[in-house]
Design a protein around this motif. Structure first.
Motif, PDB file in Angstrom:
ATOM      1  N   ALA A 149       0.755  -1.138   0.075  1.00  0.00           N
ATOM      2  CA  ALA A 149      -0.013  -0.009  -0.076  1.00  0.00           C
ATOM      3  C   ALA A 149       0.866   1.234  -0.045  1.00  0.00           C
ATOM      4  CB  ALA A 149      -0.803   0.112   1.202  1.00  0.00           C
ATOM      5  N   ASP A 150       2.172   1.170   0.290  1.00  0.00           N
ATOM      6  CA  ASP A 150       2.903   2.450   0.257  1.00  0.00           C
ATOM      7  C   ASP A 150       3.624   2.407  -1.024  1.00  0.00           C
ATOM      8  OD1 ASP A 150       4.651   4.636   0.780  1.00  0.00           O
ATOM      9  OD2 ASP A 150       4.831   4.109   2.826  1.00  0.00           O
ATOM     10  N   ARG A 151       3.351   3.349  -2.179  1.00  0.00           N
ATOM     11  CA  ARG A 151       4.002   3.369  -3.262  1.00  0.00           C
ATOM     12  C   ARG A 151       5.210   4.030  -3.087  1.00  0.00           C
ATOM     13  NH1 ARG A 151       0.787   1.393  -7.368  1.00  0.00           N
ATOM     14  NH2 ARG A 151      -1.479   1.305  -7.122  1.00  0.00           N
ATOM     15  N   GLY A 152       5.419   4.931  -2.150  1.00  0.00           N
ATOM     16  CA  GLY A 152       6.514   5.763  -1.809  1.00  0.00           C
ATOM     17  C   GLY A 152       7.728   4.956  -1.249  1.00  0.00           C
ATOM     18  N   ARG A 153       7.594   3.936  -0.494  1.00  0.00           N
ATOM     19  CA  ARG A 153       8.399   3.152   0.071  1.00  0.00           C
ATOM     20  C   ARG A 153       8.659   1.800  -1.029  1.00  0.00           C
ATOM     21  NH1 ARG A 153      10.255   3.892   5.604  1.00  0.00           N
ATOM     22  NH2 ARG A 153       8.779   5.013   6.625  1.00  0.00           N
ATOM     23  N   CYS A 154       7.898   1.484  -1.669  1.00  0.00           N
ATOM     24  CA  CYS A 154       7.918   0.065  -2.664  1.00  0.00           C
ATOM     25  C   CYS A 154       7.751   0.804  -4.140  1.00  0.00           C
ATOM     26  CB  CYS A 154       7.146  -0.798  -2.107  1.00  0.00           C
ATOM     27  SG  CYS A 154       7.265  -2.321  -2.820  1.00  0.00           S
ATOM     28  N   GLN A 155       8.842   0.580  -4.824  1.00  0.00           N
ATOM     29  CA  GLN A 155       8.729   1.134  -6.263  1.00  0.00           C
ATOM     30  C   GLN A 155       8.657  -0.230  -7.111  1.00  0.00           C
ATOM     31  OE1 GLN A 155      11.719   2.584  -4.481  1.00  0.00           O
ATOM     32  NE2 GLN A 155      10.073   4.016  -3.839  1.00  0.00           N
ATOM     33  N   THR A 156       7.829  -0.132  -8.152  1.00  0.00           N
ATOM     34  CA  THR A 156       7.764  -1.382  -8.968  1.00  0.00           C
ATOM     35  C   THR A 156       8.046  -0.581 -10.737  1.00  0.00           C
ATOM     36  OG1 THR A 156       5.336  -0.893  -9.426  1.00  0.00           O
ATOM     37  CG2 THR A 156       6.057  -2.423  -7.714  1.00  0.00           C
ATOM     38  N   HIS A 157       8.209  -1.741 -11.481  1.00  0.00           N
ATOM     39  CA  HIS A 157       8.623  -1.585 -12.763  1.00  0.00           C
ATOM     40  C   HIS A 157       7.311  -1.610 -13.395  1.00  0.00           C
ATOM     41  CE1 HIS A 157      10.119  -2.709 -16.786  1.00  0.00           C
ATOM     42  NE2 HIS A 157      11.009  -2.162 -16.616  1.00  0.00           N
ATOM     43  N   ASP A 158       7.376  -0.924 -14.593  1.00  0.00           N
ATOM     44  CA  ASP A 158       6.116  -0.776 -15.413  1.00  0.00           C
ATOM     45  C   ASP A 158       5.812  -2.180 -15.884  1.00  0.00           C
ATOM     46  OD1 ASP A 158       6.038   2.061 -15.195  1.00  0.00           O
ATOM     47  OD2 ASP A 158       7.206   2.365 -16.720  1.00  0.00           O
ATOM     48  N   GLY A 159       6.341  -2.991 -15.950  1.00  0.00           N
ATOM     49  CA  GLY A 159       6.135  -4.325 -16.401  1.00  0.00           C
ATOM     50  C   GLY A 159       5.568  -5.105 -15.501  1.00  0.00           C
ATOM     51  N   MET A 160       5.534  -4.899 -14.139  1.00  0.00           N
ATOM     52  CA  MET A 160       4.740  -5.586 -13.231  1.00  0.00           C
ATOM     53  C   MET A 160       3.294  -5.491 -13.391  1.00  0.00           C
ATOM     54  SD  MET A 160       5.118  -5.463  -9.000  1.00  0.00           S
ATOM     55  CE  MET A 160       3.309  -4.502  -8.790  1.00  0.00           C
ATOM     56  N   THR A 161       2.484  -6.680 -13.475  1.00  0.00           N
ATOM     57  CA  THR A 161       1.236  -6.698 -13.617  1.00  0.00           C
ATOM     58  C   THR A 161       0.804  -6.491 -12.223  1.00  0.00           C
ATOM     59  OG1 THR A 161       1.502  -8.136 -15.739  1.00  0.00           O
ATOM     60  CG2 THR A 161      -0.593  -7.996 -14.632  1.00  0.00           C
ATOM     61  N   SER A 162       1.137  -7.527 -11.328  1.00  0.00           N
ATOM     62  CA  SER A 162       0.294  -7.292 -10.056  1.00  0.00           C
ATOM     63  C   SER A 162       1.353  -8.069  -8.863  1.00  0.00           C
ATOM     64  CB  SER A 162      -0.922  -8.192  -9.963  1.00  0.00           C
ATOM     65  OG  SER A 162      -0.593  -9.433 -10.219  1.00  0.00           O
ATOM     66  N   ALA A 163       1.085  -7.503  -7.746  1.00  0.00           N
ATOM     67  CA  ALA A 163       1.859  -8.358  -6.690  1.00  0.00           C
ATOM     68  C   ALA A 163       0.810  -8.203  -5.348  1.00  0.00           C
ATOM     69  CB  ALA A 163       2.812  -7.323  -5.853  1.00  0.00           C
ATOM     70  N   ALA A 164       0.818  -9.507  -4.692  1.00  0.00           N
ATOM     71  CA  ALA A 164      -0.055  -9.979  -3.549  1.00  0.00           C
ATOM     72  C   ALA A 164       0.635 -10.753  -2.648  1.00  0.00           C
ATOM     73  CB  ALA A 164      -1.242 -10.814  -4.531  1.00  0.00           C
ATOM     74  N   ILE A 165      -0.093 -10.775  -1.446  1.00  0.00           N
ATOM     75  CA  ILE A 165       0.448 -11.365  -0.380  1.00  0.00           C
ATOM     76  C   ILE A 165      -0.583 -12.013   0.196  1.00  0.00           C
ATOM     77  CG2 ILE A 165       1.282 -10.965   2.100  1.00  0.00           C
ATOM     78  CD1 ILE A 165       2.828  -8.579   1.192  1.00  0.00           C
ATOM     79  N   ALA A 166      -0.318 -13.263   0.909  1.00  0.00           N
ATOM     80  CA  ALA A 166      -1.386 -14.101   1.349  1.00  0.00           C
ATOM     81  C   ALA A 166      -0.757 -14.661   2.561  1.00  0.00           C
ATOM     82  CB  ALA A 166      -1.382 -15.529   0.669  1.00  0.00           C
ATOM     83  N   ASP A 167      -1.460 -15.044   3.760  1.00  0.00           N
ATOM     84  CA  ASP A 167      -1.162 -15.362   5.035  1.00  0.00           C
ATOM     85  C   ASP A 167      -0.928 -16.869   4.966  1.00  0.00           C
ATOM     86  OD1 ASP A 167      -3.777 -16.150   5.005  1.00  0.00           O
ATOM     87  OD2 ASP A 167      -4.330 -14.766   6.744  1.00  0.00           O
TER      88      ASP A 167
END
Length: 372
Positions: A149-167
């Motif tokens: 949720a923090d786009r400032g602390r975590c940058q991604t490349h334009d080619g990244m479609t999605s990222a997800a976390i499960a418990d």
């Protein structure tokens, strides 16, 4: 056990109570680590003569933490993890990738057993690379939240479609992709897929009986390659509208197939046949990952393994069953797959009859000819 975070080009949401579930407002201690968890990243490869950071997360307070997924020109896919004074570097060596070729990456940790896995899937080739890990570094709730949720602390490349976390541990390898309401013929009549049980007999796509050795279900994200698709009746012989994940594999036949490919039958991922008429994408609109009452960010799918390697006929359309050949060839893949608790003795040893697998551009040619 739930998907708890999702990030793509439009949404960035973290919900510890579970995506698609009632938001209870539960807020875990930020410094508490997830005893089990999965970070799943999907991206499209960008040909470059320099290393590319697919995802890069850093923080300094209250302690240092780093998560960086990097793709190198030589095909090395590396994951750098740092938690306080501990750090780790995990690497996979992939074959030469094509421009924009999709890659799905899993980083899984299980602190309860002290094991984990770093794995990559090339879905267009049905190729899996698996690296099992001892004592992998887990994510804390603080880091999981900021990565999502923090786009400032975590940058991604334009080619990244999605990222997800499960418990929980998200299986790697082939996944279920058929709506449980799909209709299956059995010797006793038509039944819904979700109502079948291990040991039941069905009528397979070749018209002969087959026994259900395994039936499973899984929640998939409604993003990326697994985005839900609606096959509309009567196209492709579907008797009633059928929901599938983008990864479901259809078997198609007919005069157009023989004319274009010189084969009586071909296999094709349903995502390559989307045309907005016969097959419609059900992708959520921006912001729907966190809006109650909208299409949920996850969807449940089913799949079967039969006593022989043969496709199913679901609501009139022929769909491949869960592919077990690759799982049987790789003990590591089996241990982390959706069939991990299924004895290998119950799985069919052979492969389904050889069938040409269409690439996306070949499927587009077929789609255009059928629309003409």
């Amino acid at each position: 056990m739930s998907w708890v975070g999702l990030r793509d080009g439009t949404d960035a949401v973290m919900q510890p109570s579970g995506l698609g579930r009632i938001n209870t407002g539960h807020r875990p201690d930020p410094d508490e680590v997830l005893a089990q968890g999965s970070l799943v990243i999907e991206f499209r490869h960008d040909l470059s003569d320099r290393p590319v950071n697919i995802l890069r997360y850093t923080r300094r307070d209250p302690t240092a933490a780093v998560v960086t997924l990097r793709s190198d020109p030589d095909g090395t896919l590396s994951l750098l993890m740092r938690q306080g004074e501990k750090d780790a570097l995990y690497c996979l060596h992939l074959p030469t990738l094509l421009q924009f070729e999709p890659v799905i990456v899993h980083y899984i940790w299980d602190n309860l057993r002290g094991v984990g896995v770093f794995a990559a899937c090339l879905p267009e080739r049905e190729l899996y690379q698996v690296c099992e890990l001892a004592n992998p570094l887990p994510l804390s709730w603080r880091d999981a939240t900021q990565i999502m949720a923090d786009r400032g602390r975590c940058q991604t490349h334009d080619g990244m479609t999605s990222a997800a976390i499960a418990d929980h541990i998200v299986p790697i390898g082939p996944q279920p992709g058929i709506d449980g309401a799909g209709l299956i013929s059995t010797p006793g009549g038509t039944r819904r897929l979700q109502d079948l049980r291990n040991g039941d007999m069905i009528v397979a796509a070749d018209g002969y009986p087959a026994q259900v050795r395994w039936i499973g279900r899984s929640e998939l994200l409604t993003r990326g390659l697994g985005a839900p698709l609606r096959m509309r009746s009567p196209y492709f012989g579907v008797s009633t509208d059928l929901m599938l994940s983008g990864g479901a594999i259809l078997r198609l036949e007919g005069t157009e197939v023989e004319y274009l490919f010189g084969e009586p039958e071909v296999a094709v991922a349903v995502r390559h046949l989307v045309d907005g008429r016969s097959i419609i994408a059900q992708t959520p609109k921006p912001g729907q990952a966190q809006n109650e009452g909208s299409q949920p960010p996850v969807r449940e799918y089913y799949q079967l393994v039969l006593d022989r390697a043969v496709p199913l006929r679901v609501s009139g359309v022929v769909i491949e069953t869960l592919e077990t050949y690759d799982i049987l060839q790789s003990p590591a893949l089996h241990r982390w797959s959706i069939l991990a608790e299924t004895p290998t003795e119950l799985l069919p040893r052979g492969q389904a009859a050889a069938c040409l697998r269409l690439r996306d551009y070949e499927a587009q040619t077929l789609r255009q000819m059928q629309a003409a």
